[in-house]
Structure formats: C-alpha cells, structure tokens
Design an enzyme around this catalytic site. Structure first.
Site, PDB file in Angstrom:
ATOM      1  N   ASP A   9       1.142  30.716 -26.957  1.00 20.66           N
ATOM      2  CA  ASP A   9       2.378  31.031 -27.695  1.00 20.66           C
ATOM      3  C   ASP A   9       2.394  29.800 -28.801  1.00 20.66           C
ATOM      4  OD1 ASP A   9       4.790  31.697 -28.876  1.00 20.66           O
ATOM      5  OD2 ASP A   9       6.211  30.587 -27.343  1.00 20.66           O
ATOM      6  N   ASP A 111       2.923  36.237 -32.659  1.00 23.92           N
ATOM      7  CA  ASP A 111       2.581  34.583 -32.461  1.00 23.92           C
ATOM      8  C   ASP A 111       2.405  34.482 -30.857  1.00 23.92           C
ATOM      9  OD1 ASP A 111       5.107  35.291 -31.484  1.00 23.92           O
ATOM     10  OD2 ASP A 111       6.110  33.354 -32.311  1.00 23.92           O
ATOM     11  N   GLU A 112       2.126  35.529 -30.043  1.00 23.58           N
ATOM     12  CA  GLU A 112       1.911  35.228 -28.314  1.00 23.58           C
ATOM     13  C   GLU A 112       1.197  36.328 -27.818  1.00 23.58           C
ATOM     14  OE1 GLU A 112       5.254  35.451 -26.016  1.00 23.58           O
ATOM     15  OE2 GLU A 112       6.288  36.641 -27.474  1.00 23.58           O
TER      16      GLU A 112
END
Length: 408
Positions: A9, A111-112
């Site tokens: 993350d 974003d993860e």
C-alpha cells in the site's frame, strides 16, 4: 510452506506522487513535509480531502472530510488539485517494478495490490527480508514509501499493512491475531463500515476480538451475509486467492529480483531452475504447453537484455524448460553482475491440442534393449514428465516446500 501473501500500500499515494512531480519541476518544498492535502481547490473551498500529509494529520485532518473543514483546522494548509493521469503513471511504474519480483500480482486499486509470495519464497531467507527488499527498491527507484503487510490470508495482509506508517513492514500470522488485531476498535476491521460499526457497538461489541467471539448466528440474524463475513474476517478467515491477471493466452512467466548481484553462473542457474519450476508448474496447472521460452536479465545498472528460442516441441516439463533456459542464458549473459532473472513462456497451446513431436519425444527402439537400460544416463522425456506429475502431487498435498529439486 503455507500460503504467504503481501499487501503493498502506497503511503498517502496522491500526495506523495504530486509532491514528487513538483520536486521534479523545481519546487523547493516537499508537500510531504508540510501541512498539505490533495483535493478540491483553495479558492472555491469545495471538494473533499483525498490524501493528507503526516503534518496535516497532526491537525486532525481526515481523508474524505470537506476541504472547507480542513481549512478551518489549519488555515495555512497547502491544497493541490488531483492529477489522475500522473497517478496512473506512478501506479504503472510501481506495478512494473513489482512484476520484476513475481507476476503473481493482483492490483486492487491505483495505490495498492496483493502479491502471492508463496511461489518465490524459496528464493529469499524470509518473507520479511523479501518485503524489505521490495520496499527499499520502490523507494530507491521510484522515491515514495509503501507499507507492506505479510500474512497467510488477504484480509490479514490488508490489516497488517494499515498498522504503523510510513514505510513499515508488519506481519499478522494466526498466532499474532489476539495481540495485534483483536484489541483494535471494531471500526478498523476491513469491510466494517461506519453504519455497521455503530450497530455493532450498539450491541456492546466494541473491539475486533469481541466480534470474533460473537456467535455468528447472532451476526447473520442482524447483518445477514455481511454478518458472517465480518465474523470470518475478525477471525482471520479469508480463503480468497491472489487473482493475478498474468495467465493470459499470451504466456506465463516468472521473474525475481536477487538479494545480491550475482556473478557466478552456477548461482544464476539455481535461480533459473526455481523460475522454470514455477513457470512449468503453472503451465501444467493451466493445462498448457509452451512453444517458446524467453530468458530476461536485468543487470546491476538496470539495463535489460533478453533472448528467446522455440522449444523442440510444445512442452511444460521443468527439465525441458530449464535446459533451454540455461542454453539461452549462456548465449545472453555478458558477465556483468545480474540483479534480476526472468523466464517467460509464450506461444501456448492446450495440452489436448495436436502438436508436432520432436524425434526426442518418440520411443527409441534401443530403449527396449538391456544395453540401453544399463547405459542410459539421462532420463527420457516421458520419465521427466512422470517426475513432474509426482512432484506436483506432493506439493499440492503437503505444500510447496515439501520437496525440492537438488538440480538437473
């Protein structure tokens, strides 16, 4: 070895990526070091906070709160509008870097992502050391920080990555759940929203541990199927696999970034064997045969080189893939230190499709004689395939590390 999953993350992704771009363009201020947010604009005071810096968090500013509210808390707050095209480019760069470790990736947002560490575990001393290598590579090459959660289930990996930030690595194995997860407020459990948390607290269920010890039938009576899901997550139960999208018709591959630069061909070929075993196992699992094999090298200076060749006939045998990969490696390697090795299969065909056999696939008349039996030093392709099937069966039953090859 049991399943090991990483959840990776990016810390304050939008703000970090905007800060990096502004620094590249000559800004003398790093947004990450001052009270700042991404979202809306300062003039209109509209919109919500999409990301915040750590200094902004100290003012009590929360993600998803109105920009106007954030400005009241911190009048000197710096506000930047989002740039989603920029964010996609940084996200793509991160996924490209992660794919140099393994193609077993599932991106769940910009974003993860989840990474299935299990197939490459044998290449590293421990999951924590591998995660540290990934975290450090992202920072060295892309200049932003990530948190990495390590666990045997996706929900636990997700929870672990939300522990202390930024740039941290956390584990959450079953024996750690009572200490690390159960004392947390029930609102912090993944998939427990605000309304569900309020309703749970109305029943006197304040912590994740109390939720884990609640009768699941009570939860399903009040929350239906979501009640069962919350109970399972509170107990670390999540059988969902990492759903990578790499196994397309085009090919199946595996690559790994080495702990240290390698200059010994013997060591490099040990890594190639592990990669070929991963690729061939996935080919067999998918019921496919490879018609072409490619070997990729990334050197210590990040320059890349690759070489490919057709197989004698489509195959999914570890030995056949490994022998061809070694031949390609010997042709390709220029003696510079190696940072990454990769093996990729392509021109795939289904096992049931008719294929052109090579002469080495045909039974030789001499094999029927005692002389051939006594003098043969190399197992036949048929015996190698039987060996692969036996190893697959053992690993499926007892785990990926239940048995390992000594070499070829």
């Amino acid at each position: 070895m049991s399943t090991i999953i990483f959840h990776i993350d990016v810390n304050s992704a939008y703000l970090s990526w905007t800060a990096l771009e502004k620094l590249k363009n000559g800004s003398s201020v790093d947004l990450r070091t001052i009270p700042s947010i991404i979202g809306g604009d300062e003039k209109s005071r509209r919109g919500i906070v999409l990301a915040k810096s750590i200094p902004a968090k100290k003012y009590g500013i929360q993600t998803a709160e109105p920009v106007a509210s954030a400005l009241r808390k911190c009048p000197s707050l710096v506000i930047e509008s989002p740039d989603h095209k920029l964010y996609r480019s940084y996200s793509h760069a991160m996924m490209e870097l992660l794919s140099s470790f393994t193609s077993d990736l599932e991106q769940v947002s910009i974003d993860e992502c989840y990474l299935d560490f299990t197939p490459i575990a044998r290449l590293y001393p421990s999951p924590v050391e591998a995660a540290a290598l990934i975290r450090d590579r992202i920072y060295e090459e892309l200049h932003f920080t990530v948190n990495i959660g390590i666990a045997p289930a996706k929900v636990l990996a997700k929870m672990a990555s939300d522990f202390e930030k930024p740039g941290k690595i956390h584990t959450l194995f079953p024996e750690e759940i009572p200490v690390k997860m159960w004392p947390l407020p029930v609102s912090e459990l993944f998939m427990v929203g605000r309304r569900s948390a309020e309703k749970l607290m109305g029943f006197g269920i304040q912590t994740i541990g109390e939720l884990a010890h609640t009768d699941p039938s009570f939860l399903t009576a009040h929350f239906k199927s979501h009640g069962r899901l919350m109970w399972e997550f509170a107990n670390g139960i999540d059988p969902t696999p990492v759903l990578s999208q790499k196994q397309e018709a085009k090919g199946i591959g595996s690559s790994t970034t080495l702990r240290e630069d390698v200059t010994d061909p013997t060591e490099a070929k040990k890594v190639l064997l592990a990669l070929c075993e991963s690729v061939s196992g996935r080919l067999r699992s998918a019921g496919q045969l490879a018609g072409t094999i490619t070997v990729e090298i990334k050197y210590h200076d990040f320059t890349k080189a690759s070489h490919q060749a057709r197989t004698l006939s489509p195959c999914n045998s570890t030995g056949e893939l490994y022998n061809l990969a070694c031949s390609l490696f010997d042709q390709l390697w220029d003696r510079r230190p190696i940072r990454l090795l990769g093996v990729r299969s392509s021109r795939l065909v289904s096992v049931g499709e008719p294929v052109q056999l090579s002469i080495f696939d045909l039974p030789l008349a001499a094999e029927a004689g005692a002389e051939a039996k006594s003098s043969a030093k190399t197992p036949s392709p048929q015996k190698l395939r039987q060996l692969d099937r036996a190893l697959d069966s053992i690993r499926k039953k007892y785990g990926t590390d239940a048995i390992k090859r000594g070499g070829y």
